[in-house]
Design a protein around this motif. Structure first.
Motif, PDB file in Angstrom:
ATOM      1  N   PHE A   1       3.774  27.669  -1.478  1.00 35.42           N
ATOM      2  CA  PHE A   1       3.151  27.438  -2.776  1.00 35.42           C
ATOM      3  C   PHE A   1       3.122  28.723  -3.597  1.00 35.42           C
ATOM      4  N   ALA A   2       2.883  29.847  -2.960  1.00 33.96           N
ATOM      5  CA  ALA A   2       2.848  31.123  -3.679  1.00 33.96           C
ATOM      6  C   ALA A   2       4.211  31.473  -4.271  1.00 33.96           C
ATOM      7  N   SER A   3       5.287  31.105  -3.581  1.00 34.78           N
ATOM      8  CA  SER A   3       6.639  31.455  -4.028  1.00 34.78           C
ATOM      9  C   SER A   3       7.182  30.513  -5.091  1.00 34.78           C
ATOM     10  N   GLY A   4       6.537  29.362  -5.261  1.00 35.43           N
ATOM     11  CA  GLY A   4       7.048  28.374  -6.201  1.00 35.43           C
ATOM     12  C   GLY A   4       7.983  27.364  -5.569  1.00 35.43           C
ATOM     13  N   LEU A   5       8.196  27.447  -4.267  1.00 32.56           N
ATOM     14  CA  LEU A   5       9.000  26.422  -3.599  1.00 32.56           C
ATOM     15  C   LEU A   5       8.304  25.068  -3.691  1.00 32.56           C
ATOM     16  N   ASP A   6       7.008  25.053  -3.397  1.00 35.80           N
ATOM     17  CA  ASP A   6       6.209  23.834  -3.477  1.00 35.80           C
ATOM     18  C   ASP A   6       5.271  23.905  -4.672  1.00 35.80           C
ATOM     19  N   VAL A   7       4.981  22.757  -5.251  1.00 31.62           N
ATOM     20  CA  VAL A   7       4.084  22.649  -6.403  1.00 31.62           C
ATOM     21  C   VAL A   7       2.861  21.849  -5.981  1.00 31.62           C
ATOM     22  N   ALA A   8       1.688  22.290  -6.400  1.00 34.92           N
ATOM     23  CA  ALA A   8       0.435  21.642  -6.010  1.00 34.92           C
ATOM     24  C   ALA A   8       0.163  20.418  -6.879  1.00 34.92           C
ATOM     25  N   HIS A   9       1.010  19.407  -6.750  1.00 34.38           N
ATOM     26  CA  HIS A   9       0.786  18.146  -7.454  1.00 34.38           C
ATOM     27  C   HIS A   9      -0.377  17.397  -6.796  1.00 34.38           C
ATOM     28  N   SER A  10      -1.100  16.647  -7.597  1.00 33.65           N
ATOM     29  CA  SER A  10      -2.215  15.874  -7.057  1.00 33.65           C
ATOM     30  C   SER A  10      -1.872  14.390  -7.021  1.00 33.65           C
ATOM     31  N   ILE A  11      -2.578  13.666  -6.166  1.00 32.61           N
ATOM     32  CA  ILE A  11      -2.428  12.214  -6.103  1.00 32.61           C
ATOM     33  C   ILE A  11      -2.826  11.554  -7.426  1.00 32.61           C
ATOM     34  N   PRO A  12      -3.939  11.940  -8.060  1.00 32.43           N
ATOM     35  CA  PRO A  12      -4.227  11.338  -9.370  1.00 32.43           C
ATOM     36  C   PRO A  12      -3.116  11.572 -10.390  1.00 32.43           C
ATOM     37  N   GLU A  13      -2.483  12.739 -10.346  1.00 32.05           N
ATOM     38  CA  GLU A  13      -1.369  13.016 -11.258  1.00 32.05           C
ATOM     39  C   GLU A  13      -0.208  12.068 -10.999  1.00 32.05           C
ATOM     40  N   LEU A  14       0.131  11.838  -9.733  1.00 30.02           N
ATOM     41  CA  LEU A  14       1.244  10.958  -9.403  1.00 30.02           C
ATOM     42  C   LEU A  14       0.930   9.506  -9.746  1.00 30.02           C
ATOM     43  N   THR A  15      -0.209   9.012  -9.329  1.00 30.28           N
ATOM     44  CA  THR A  15      -0.517   7.605  -9.582  1.00 30.28           C
ATOM     45  C   THR A  15      -0.643   7.326 -11.070  1.00 30.28           C
ATOM     46  N   GLY A  16      -1.261   8.245 -11.812  1.00 27.30           N
ATOM     47  CA  GLY A  16      -1.366   8.065 -13.251  1.00 27.30           C
ATOM     48  C   GLY A  16      -0.006   8.049 -13.914  1.00 27.30           C
ATOM     49  N   SER A  17       0.906   8.901 -13.440  1.00 27.27           N
ATOM     50  CA  SER A  17       2.262   8.952 -14.002  1.00 27.27           C
ATOM     51  C   SER A  17       3.002   7.650 -13.747  1.00 27.27           C
ATOM     52  N   LEU A  18       2.881   7.097 -12.553  1.00 33.64           N
ATOM     53  CA  LEU A  18       3.556   5.844 -12.227  1.00 33.64           C
ATOM     54  C   LEU A  18       3.026   4.700 -13.093  1.00 33.64           C
ATOM     55  N   GLU A  19       1.723   4.659 -13.257  1.00 32.05           N
ATOM     56  CA  GLU A  19       1.126   3.584 -14.055  1.00 32.05           C
ATOM     57  C   GLU A  19       1.508   3.711 -15.524  1.00 32.05           C
ATOM     58  N   ARG A  20       1.521   4.925 -16.061  1.00 35.14           N
ATOM     59  CA  ARG A  20       1.904   5.116 -17.463  1.00 35.14           C
ATOM     60  C   ARG A  20       3.372   4.783 -17.691  1.00 35.14           C
ATOM     61  N   ALA A  21       4.182   4.901 -16.639  1.00 38.59           N
ATOM     62  CA  ALA A  21       5.604   4.554 -16.745  1.00 38.59           C
ATOM     63  C   ALA A  21       5.824   3.047 -16.695  1.00 38.59           C
ATOM     64  N   GLY A  22       4.765   2.280 -16.460  1.00 36.43           N
ATOM     65  CA  GLY A  22       4.868   0.832 -16.452  1.00 36.43           C
ATOM     66  C   GLY A  22       4.973   0.207 -15.081  1.00 36.43           C
ATOM     67  N   LEU A  23       4.880   1.017 -14.007  1.00 36.64           N
ATOM     68  CA  LEU A  23       4.900   0.464 -12.663  1.00 36.64           C
ATOM     69  C   LEU A  23       3.513  -0.067 -12.311  1.00 36.64           C
ATOM     70  N   THR A  24       3.481  -1.084 -11.486  1.00 35.54           N
ATOM     71  CA  THR A  24       2.219  -1.742 -11.160  1.00 35.54           C
ATOM     72  C   THR A  24       2.035  -1.809  -9.646  1.00 35.54           C
ATOM     73  N   GLY A  25       0.863  -2.267  -9.242  1.00 38.10           N
ATOM     74  CA  GLY A  25       0.568  -2.386  -7.816  1.00 38.10           C
ATOM     75  C   GLY A  25       0.618  -1.060  -7.095  1.00 38.10           C
ATOM     76  N   VAL A  26       0.240   0.012  -7.772  1.00 36.20           N
ATOM     77  CA  VAL A  26       0.307   1.346  -7.162  1.00 36.20           C
ATOM     78  C   VAL A  26      -0.686   1.422  -5.999  1.00 36.20           C
ATOM     79  N   ARG A  27      -0.176   1.786  -4.853  1.00 31.34           N
ATOM     80  CA  ARG A  27      -1.002   1.842  -3.646  1.00 31.34           C
ATOM     81  C   ARG A  27      -0.817   3.194  -2.963  1.00 31.34           C
ATOM     82  N   VAL A  28      -1.924   3.797  -2.583  1.00 30.91           N
ATOM     83  CA  VAL A  28      -1.919   5.122  -1.956  1.00 30.91           C
ATOM     84  C   VAL A  28      -2.419   5.003  -0.527  1.00 30.91           C
ATOM     85  N   THR A  29      -1.667   5.560   0.414  1.00 33.63           N
ATOM     86  CA  THR A  29      -2.061   5.551   1.822  1.00 33.63           C
ATOM     87  C   THR A  29      -1.950   6.959   2.386  1.00 33.63           C
ATOM     88  N   SER A  30      -3.033   7.466   2.934  1.00 29.17           N
ATOM     89  CA  SER A  30      -2.980   8.749   3.622  1.00 29.17           C
ATOM     90  C   SER A  30      -2.386   8.558   5.014  1.00 29.17           C
TER      91      SER A  30
END
Length: 274
Positions: free
Chosen positions: A199-228
């Motif tokens: 993460f310090a080097s920029g290889l990985d990005v600290a994306h969050s689950i709310p960021e991903l699910t919100g992006s999918l829903e705004r793109a018009g995808l439905t039934g978004v389900r999150v499983t740890s």
């Protein structure tokens, strides 16, 4: 709208190095070349682990993801961030897809994927250069879009979600699995950079689950389900790391980040309405 090859954005330097000259897939850490942390459920972690266990865990990760968007018989699938293409082979051989397209931003990974493509699969397995945010495909080309441990490298989850929705056919399904921050606390990026060099080097990005699910829903995808699936990933990953690194080495902090609630491993599924 289909993106042209010239639309591929530049890679982050750390990504270019890790999957180019460094060739993570050739390292014992990622034995077998799948390049994921592994889904270790059913593997005995109380005995010494070997290369066969490591390969089994990585193949199991693909089975977990592909199973989440099954069935696949006779359908067309896209893997975003395909690396060496081994997951594409699993999709064809075990899930019955008519054709699987592997897309990756790194040209050297695509060279390795094409070189390792099983004989006789040219018409069923193809590879293309593109970014998650700029996919070189037309609208509604695929029945399934999946990505296995690549989203931590994406620079723009909103653009990825938009492109996923665009290339999916109506009724199509998508699945993303990787490690994400579980909440929207803005302090998480700094905490992860302090614990993990990737993460310090920029290889990985600290994306969050709310960021991903919100992006999918705004793109018009439905039934978004999150499983740890962290319980099936982190203990086994750390057990494998312990065969190469002593406690205190930065890779061992993945488990520490998970136990501290800063990072977890998730599978996120969604579909495009019919």
């Amino acid at each position: 709208m289909k993106q042209s090859p010239g639309d591929v954005p530049p890679m982050a330097p750390a990504v270019q190095e890790a999957y180019g000259p460094a060739d993570l897939g050739a390292m014992p850490l990622f034995a077998g070349g799948f390049i994921n942390f592994g889904h270790w459920q059913g593997i005995d972690l109380d005995r010494p682990l070997g290369e066969d266990d490591r390969i089994r865990s990585q193949r199991a990760m693909y089975r977990h993801v592909l199973g989440s968007v099954a069935p696949g018989e006779g359908l067309e699938a896209l893997e975003v961030g395909c690396g060496r293409g081994l997951g594409c082979a699993v999709a064809l051989e075990e899930y019955g897809y008519a054709r699987v397209t592997g897309m990756d931003i790194h040209p050297q990974q695509l060279e390795r994927a094409r070189a390792g493509r099983p004989a006789g699969r040219d018409g069923q397995m193809r590879f293309a250069r593109g970014a998650a945010e700029h996919m070189p495909f037309g609208d509604a080309e695929f029945d399934r879009v999946y990505s296995v441990e690549a989203a931590q490298h994406f620079r723009d989850l909103g653009a990825f979600a938009h492109e996923t929705a665009r290339v999916l056919r109506p009724g199509g399904r998508a699945a993303v699995t990787s490690f994400f921050v579980p909440d929207d606390d803005p302090a998480r990026a700094g905490q992860l950079a302090g614990l993990l060099d990737s993460f310090a080097s920029g290889l990985d990005v600290a994306h969050s689950i709310p960021e991903l699910t919100g992006s999918l829903e705004r793109a018009g995808l439905t039934g978004v389900r999150v499983t740890s699936i962290g319980a099936s990933v982190w203990p086994g990953w750390d057990r494998w790391l312990s065969t190469m690194w002593e406690p205190g080495a930065w890779p061992r902090n993945f488990l520490r980040a998970y136990e501290g609630g800063i990072l977890d491993y998730f599978t996120v599924t969604a579909h495009r309405p019919a």
